[in-house]
Scaffold this active site. Structure first.
Site, PDB file in Angstrom:
ATOM      1  N   HIS A 127      73.107  -6.557 -49.649  1.00 54.77           N
ATOM      2  CA  HIS A 127      71.661  -6.684 -49.833  1.00 54.77           C
ATOM      3  C   HIS A 127      71.226  -8.139 -49.940  1.00 54.77           C
ATOM      4  O   HIS A 127      70.197  -8.443 -50.550  1.00 54.77           O
ATOM      5  CB  HIS A 127      71.222  -5.929 -51.088  1.00 54.77           C
ATOM      6  CG  HIS A 127      71.291  -4.444 -50.932  1.00 54.77           C
ATOM      7  ND1 HIS A 127      70.840  -3.788 -49.811  1.00 54.77           N
ATOM      8  CD2 HIS A 127      71.764  -3.480 -51.760  1.00 54.77           C
ATOM      9  CE1 HIS A 127      71.017  -2.483 -49.956  1.00 54.77           C
ATOM     10  NE2 HIS A 127      71.581  -2.271 -51.123  1.00 54.77           N
TER      11      HIS A 127
ATOM     12  N   LYS B 255      64.479   5.586 -52.129  1.00 55.36           N
ATOM     13  CA  LYS B 255      65.173   6.419 -53.110  1.00 55.36           C
ATOM     14  C   LYS B 255      64.230   7.487 -53.661  1.00 55.36           C
ATOM     15  O   LYS B 255      63.051   7.230 -53.864  1.00 55.36           O
ATOM     16  CB  LYS B 255      65.714   5.547 -54.253  1.00 55.36           C
ATOM     17  CG  LYS B 255      66.897   4.675 -53.845  1.00 55.36           C
ATOM     18  CD  LYS B 255      67.499   3.970 -55.042  1.00 55.36           C
ATOM     19  CE  LYS B 255      68.751   3.198 -54.654  1.00 55.36           C
ATOM     20  NZ  LYS B 255      69.371   2.518 -55.813  1.00 55.36           N
TER      21      LYS B 255
ATOM     22  N   ARG C 259      67.723  -8.778 -48.823  1.00 52.75           N
ATOM     23  CA  ARG C 259      66.763  -8.119 -49.730  1.00 52.75           C
ATOM     24  C   ARG C 259      66.547  -8.992 -50.964  1.00 52.75           C
ATOM     25  O   ARG C 259      65.420  -9.193 -51.419  1.00 52.75           O
ATOM     26  CB  ARG C 259      67.297  -6.751 -50.116  1.00 52.75           C
ATOM     27  CG  ARG C 259      66.443  -5.970 -51.126  1.00 52.75           C
ATOM     28  CD  ARG C 259      67.007  -4.551 -51.252  1.00 52.75           C
ATOM     29  NE  ARG C 259      66.503  -3.825 -52.400  1.00 52.75           N
ATOM     30  CZ  ARG C 259      65.354  -3.138 -52.425  1.00 52.75           C
ATOM     31  NH1 ARG C 259      64.573  -3.133 -51.349  1.00 52.75           N
ATOM     32  NH2 ARG C 259      64.978  -2.468 -53.495  1.00 52.75           N
TER      33      ARG C 259
ATOM     34  N   HIS D 258      60.809  -0.396 -56.041  1.00 51.71           N
ATOM     35  CA  HIS D 258      61.356  -0.180 -57.379  1.00 51.71           C
ATOM     36  C   HIS D 258      60.392   0.686 -58.188  1.00 51.71           C
ATOM     37  O   HIS D 258      59.199   0.403 -58.238  1.00 51.71           O
ATOM     38  CB  HIS D 258      61.546  -1.514 -58.116  1.00 51.71           C
ATOM     39  CG  HIS D 258      62.706  -2.305 -57.619  1.00 51.71           C
ATOM     40  ND1 HIS D 258      62.834  -3.661 -57.844  1.00 51.71           N
ATOM     41  CD2 HIS D 258      63.810  -1.948 -56.907  1.00 51.71           C
ATOM     42  CE1 HIS D 258      63.950  -4.097 -57.294  1.00 51.71           C
ATOM     43  NE2 HIS D 258      64.554  -3.074 -56.715  1.00 51.71           N
TER      44      HIS D 258
ATOM     45  N   TYR E 234      64.787 -10.777 -60.551  1.00 51.36           N
ATOM     46  CA  TYR E 234      64.584 -11.819 -59.542  1.00 51.36           C
ATOM     47  C   TYR E 234      63.819 -13.010 -60.102  1.00 51.36           C
ATOM     48  O   TYR E 234      63.926 -14.117 -59.576  1.00 51.36           O
ATOM     49  CB  TYR E 234      63.855 -11.234 -58.327  1.00 51.36           C
ATOM     50  CG  TYR E 234      64.678 -10.219 -57.594  1.00 51.36           C
ATOM     51  CD1 TYR E 234      65.757 -10.614 -56.804  1.00 51.36           C
ATOM     52  CD2 TYR E 234      64.412  -8.862 -57.700  1.00 51.36           C
ATOM     53  CE1 TYR E 234      66.531  -9.682 -56.145  1.00 51.36           C
ATOM     54  CE2 TYR E 234      65.177  -7.919 -57.041  1.00 51.36           C
ATOM     55  CZ  TYR E 234      66.237  -8.335 -56.266  1.00 51.36           C
ATOM     56  OH  TYR E 234      67.010  -7.409 -55.616  1.00 51.36           O
TER      57      TYR E 234
ATOM     58  N   ARG F  63      66.349  -1.955 -48.205  1.00 49.31           N
ATOM     59  CA  ARG F  63      67.767  -1.707 -48.462  1.00 49.31           C
ATOM     60  C   ARG F  63      68.448  -1.502 -47.111  1.00 49.31           C
ATOM     61  O   ARG F  63      67.827  -1.031 -46.155  1.00 49.31           O
ATOM     62  CB  ARG F  63      67.954  -0.471 -49.331  1.00 49.31           C
ATOM     63  CG  ARG F  63      67.278  -0.552 -50.702  1.00 49.31           C
ATOM     64  CD  ARG F  63      67.408   0.759 -51.457  1.00 49.31           C
ATOM     65  NE  ARG F  63      66.785   0.683 -52.781  1.00 49.31           N
ATOM     66  CZ  ARG F  63      65.517   1.026 -53.046  1.00 49.31           C
ATOM     67  NH1 ARG F  63      64.739   1.487 -52.056  1.00 49.31           N
ATOM     68  NH2 ARG F  63      65.027   0.926 -54.271  1.00 49.31           N
TER      69      ARG F  63
END
Length: 298
Positions: A244, A172, A247, A270, A279, A148
């Protein structure tokens, strides 16, 4: 109403301590919940008296008023967490948010760049200039790792191991992961550390890997402007851009070349596989287009 807003601040402090949410998320929650308190106040309601129907009416009104579904989903998340907190702290005897209906979110595919477009973007910086050499290294690291933007600008010297060819990322929820850099990114990092970073620091001692021109930590917004600048030079349509963008390209191109979905999930950081699965739709759409273009019976 001041007491209500003060209670929201107490909730946000508790949320930060428990979940270590990003400052951007906390600020968004603060805006959403302050708006909710004002909305309740105009209807003679408070955090103590609001019922499920009231909260559902607020969400419906937001959607009908042109509020994006994603913004409504964030508002719902903030409301649920607040009332769970109020119930847990014995401020309320019930949780009126428990049965709120979630707004339907459209599945938006990530903006995607082809491998040729990524190559043009990576070639855009002028590597004989220290500032653009920094940007070249940042773009290479971003595409090599799928970080990110906030993770990239937050990297420190101690986060990278050029000998091992990996970068340590704090993502995160304060979750740590190790991501391979690849030979190309390692080469440009070595070149930047030797010829670019010392010039940018100009004698200042900081641990930030990619400092700004003022020898400080770069902001996400600054790097986003740099990406747009190089995209223009590379002849890439601005509609294909997002902060992003590399990414997304990292994930899609890995899947296009046969990478396992769970490996991509791990590299992206994730926590939920369903977040990564979007994706696969991009990769499948690309295959469908190629089939239509080249198959004799398409």
């Amino acid at each position: 109403m001041k007491q209500e807003l003060a209670r929201i601040e107490q909730f946000l402090d508790a949320l930060w301590l428990e979940k270590n949410l990003a400052e951007n998320t906390l600020n968004a929650y603060r805006r959403d919940l302050s708006m909710m308190v004002e909305w309740l106040h105009h209807r003679g309601l408070t955090l103590a008296t609001a019922q499920s129907d009231d909260l559902q009416a607020l969400l419906a009104e937001r959607l009908e008023g042109g509020y994006k579904a994603t913004s409504s989903a964030r508002l719902l998340s903030a409301v649920r967490r607040l009332f769970q907190y109020l119930y847990r702290e014995k401020f309320r005897e019930d949780d009126p948010s428990a049965h709120l209906a979630s707004p339907k979110l459209p599945q938006r595919l990530p903006k995607d760049l082809s491998e040729a477009q990524v190559e043009r973007l990576l070639q855009a910086p002028l590597i004989d200039q220290p500032l653009e050499l920094r940007d070249k290294a940042m773009l290479e690291v971003l595409y090599a790792t799928g970080l990110r933007v906030s993770e990239l600008v937050g990297l420190t010297m101690s986060d990278i191991s050029l000998r091992q060819g990996v970068v340590r990322v704090i993502g995160k929820g304060n979750k740590e992961r190790l991501v391979p850099l690849g030979e190309e990114a390692v080469y440009w990092l070595e070149t930047y550390l030797e010829h670019g970073r010392p010039w940018l620091l100009n004698g200042v001692s900081i641990d930030v890997l990619f400092p700004s021109q003022r020898a400080q930590q770069m902001t996400r917004q600054t790097f986003w402007h740099r990406i747009k600048h190089y995209a223009v030079l590379a002849g890439i349509d601005s509609e294909k851009l997002s902060p992003h963008v590399l990414r997304h390209a990292f994930a899609t191109h890995l899947l296009n070349h046969g990478a396992d979905l769970r490996v991509v999930q791990m590299l992206l950081g994730h926590s939920d596989l369903s977040t990564t699965q979007i994706y696969t739709h991009v990769a499948t759409e690309r295959l469908r287009q190629l089939h239509q273009q080249h198959h004799p019976r398409a």
